[in-house]
Design a protein around this motif. Sequence first.
Motif, PDB file in Angstrom:
ATOM      1  N   ALA A  48       0.826  -1.210   0.000  1.00 17.88           N
ATOM      2  CA  ALA A  48       0.000   0.000   0.000  1.00 17.88           C
ATOM      3  C   ALA A  48       0.858   1.256   0.000  1.00 17.88           C
ATOM      4  N   VAL A  49       1.937   1.256   0.802  1.00 20.24           N
ATOM      5  CA  VAL A  49       2.826   2.416   0.853  1.00 20.24           C
ATOM      6  C   VAL A  49       3.468   2.661  -0.506  1.00 20.24           C
ATOM      7  N   VAL A  50       3.972   1.599  -1.135  1.00 16.87           N
ATOM      8  CA  VAL A  50       4.596   1.731  -2.456  1.00 16.87           C
ATOM      9  C   VAL A  50       3.578   2.194  -3.484  1.00 16.87           C
ATOM     10  N   ARG A  51       2.415   1.576  -3.470  1.00 20.40           N
ATOM     11  CA  ARG A  51       1.372   1.902  -4.447  1.00 20.40           C
ATOM     12  C   ARG A  51       0.942   3.360  -4.336  1.00 20.40           C
ATOM     13  N   ARG A  52       0.720   3.840  -3.139  1.00 22.60           N
ATOM     14  CA  ARG A  52       0.233   5.204  -2.952  1.00 22.60           C
ATOM     15  C   ARG A  52       1.331   6.230  -3.188  1.00 22.60           C
ATOM     16  N   THR A  53       2.551   5.890  -2.795  1.00 20.10           N
ATOM     17  CA  THR A  53       3.661   6.811  -3.022  1.00 20.10           C
ATOM     18  C   THR A  53       3.912   6.985  -4.517  1.00 20.10           C
ATOM     19  N   ARG A  54       3.880   5.895  -5.274  1.00 22.89           N
ATOM     20  CA  ARG A  54       4.086   5.981  -6.725  1.00 22.89           C
ATOM     21  C   ARG A  54       2.987   6.789  -7.405  1.00 22.89           C
ATOM     22  N   ALA A  55       1.786   6.781  -6.797  1.00 18.24           N
ATOM     23  CA  ALA A  55       0.671   7.540  -7.362  1.00 18.24           C
ATOM     24  C   ALA A  55       0.672   8.988  -6.893  1.00 18.24           C
ATOM     25  N   GLY A  56       1.686   9.360  -6.095  1.00 17.24           N
ATOM     26  CA  GLY A  56       1.768  10.731  -5.603  1.00 17.24           C
ATOM     27  C   GLY A  56       0.815  11.033  -4.474  1.00 17.24           C
ATOM     28  N   LYS A  57       0.331   9.985  -3.787  1.00 19.81           N
ATOM     29  CA  LYS A  57      -0.596  10.163  -2.671  1.00 19.81           C
ATOM     30  C   LYS A  57       0.116   9.926  -1.346  1.00 19.81           C
ATOM     31  N   SER A  58      -0.551  10.298  -0.275  1.00 18.81           N
ATOM     32  CA  SER A  58      -0.013  10.033   1.051  1.00 18.81           C
ATOM     33  C   SER A  58      -0.028   8.530   1.315  1.00 18.81           C
ATOM     34  N   PRO A  59       1.026   7.977   1.960  1.00 18.58           N
ATOM     35  CA  PRO A  59       1.038   6.544   2.284  1.00 18.58           C
ATOM     36  C   PRO A  59      -0.122   6.119   3.171  1.00 18.58           C
ATOM     37  N   MET A  60      -0.693   7.074   3.904  1.00 18.60           N
ATOM     38  CA  MET A  60      -1.787   6.756   4.820  1.00 18.60           C
ATOM     39  C   MET A  60      -3.158   7.005   4.207  1.00 18.60           C
ATOM     40  N   SER A  61      -3.206   7.412   2.917  1.00 19.34           N
ATOM     41  CA  SER A  61      -4.493   7.621   2.269  1.00 19.34           C
ATOM     42  C   SER A  61      -5.177   6.277   2.028  1.00 19.34           C
ATOM     43  N   ALA A  62      -6.490   6.316   1.894  1.00 16.45           N
ATOM     44  CA  ALA A  62      -7.264   5.083   1.758  1.00 16.45           C
ATOM     45  C   ALA A  62      -7.489   4.749   0.287  1.00 16.45           C
TER      46      ALA A  62
END
Length: 389
Positions: free
Chosen positions: A293-307
């Motif tokens: 989840a952290v990798v996926r959201r970071t690559r998408a430019g989102k916060s690692p804690m976003s849902a």
Amino acid sequence: MISSIPAREYGLVFATAVAVTYLVTGVVRLFATRIGAFSPIRERDVHSVPTPRMGGVAVYLGVTAAVLMGYNLPALSEAFRNNTEILGVLVAGGVICFVGAVDDRFDLSAVTKLAGQVLAAGLLVLFGVQWVLLRLPTGSDGDVGNIYVLGRDQAVILTVLLAVLLTNAMNFIDGLDGLLAGVAFISAIAAFAFSLYVLYDSGNNGLAQPPLIAAALAGACLGFLPHNFFPARIFMGDSGSMFIGVTMAAAITSTAGKIDPLALGTRSSIALLAPLIVALAVVFIPLLDFFLAVVRRTRAGKSPMSADKKHLHHRMLQIGHTHRQAVLIFYLWALVFAGGAVSLGFFNWQVVIGPWLGGAVAALVVSAHPWLRASRLNRLRTRSQTPAD
């Protein structure tokens, strides 16, 4: 020196946690309903009916009752002498459970919850729960390897990081009815088996607390499961996921972080890594989901804690598994990883690798079955629609 395992007393601790959690959960559910602690229907959720949260309060009370039972038993009461780790688990667990319960009702910010997690981890450290020893295999089989004694600052940082990591990892996996409770139960049983083996084999009374913590947590998770399995009548909420994370971190740290390699000895170089392997394996699924989840959201430019709706359990539903099937498959993976890791403490890795690979292949086939079946049907459909020459 430990001469025998008080199996009946551990069984009584486990049974107390099961009974108290099962009975208290109904009361907690009524309380959560009355104060409006409901889980809202969000886009990423798989449930369609508002369901009360705060189930973690019942789990905490079950663990507390089980620990108090252990305190009053002849053999297990020795675990409390000159050692404050279990008290630390109850204090830190109470703090994080309270923070989680407030979040279950009012939806606290991520920063506030992180502060509560760090505070709970710090309390564990203050009560003596610290990772102080690391050992790595070097040389030939039978060599005790390199033993690293961590300084106080290093021990504090490692323990806090581990507690915060496991707390968030457990929170990430809490997305299907019964998923977290079941995986945590299997993980706690694995931690209990390994810590009990370490206690008996080393004869170190200072390691008597981790099996008690693990037995109490396993019983509490099992007692909560009938209320939480699909269709759930109450959810763990952050009060449960964060408490389980902190408690699991304490049990793992108290065992794996304090093992004397000279007392245990080794059968092979791989066996030296058993404590670390067990520590990772018992929480492999939530940790894997967390890192993906952290990798996926970071690559998408989102916060690692976003849902989002791309957790492992969401993907299991997307490929065609039912809710219950997805949960049971996660149970199977938890058994494969945790069981294989704990087996390293009892058997040579050459004995473990065959059954483990067999279990992993079986779990993989079961996991991918809907996708494989759909692919096969598509091929047959395409073939039947192709005109004959």
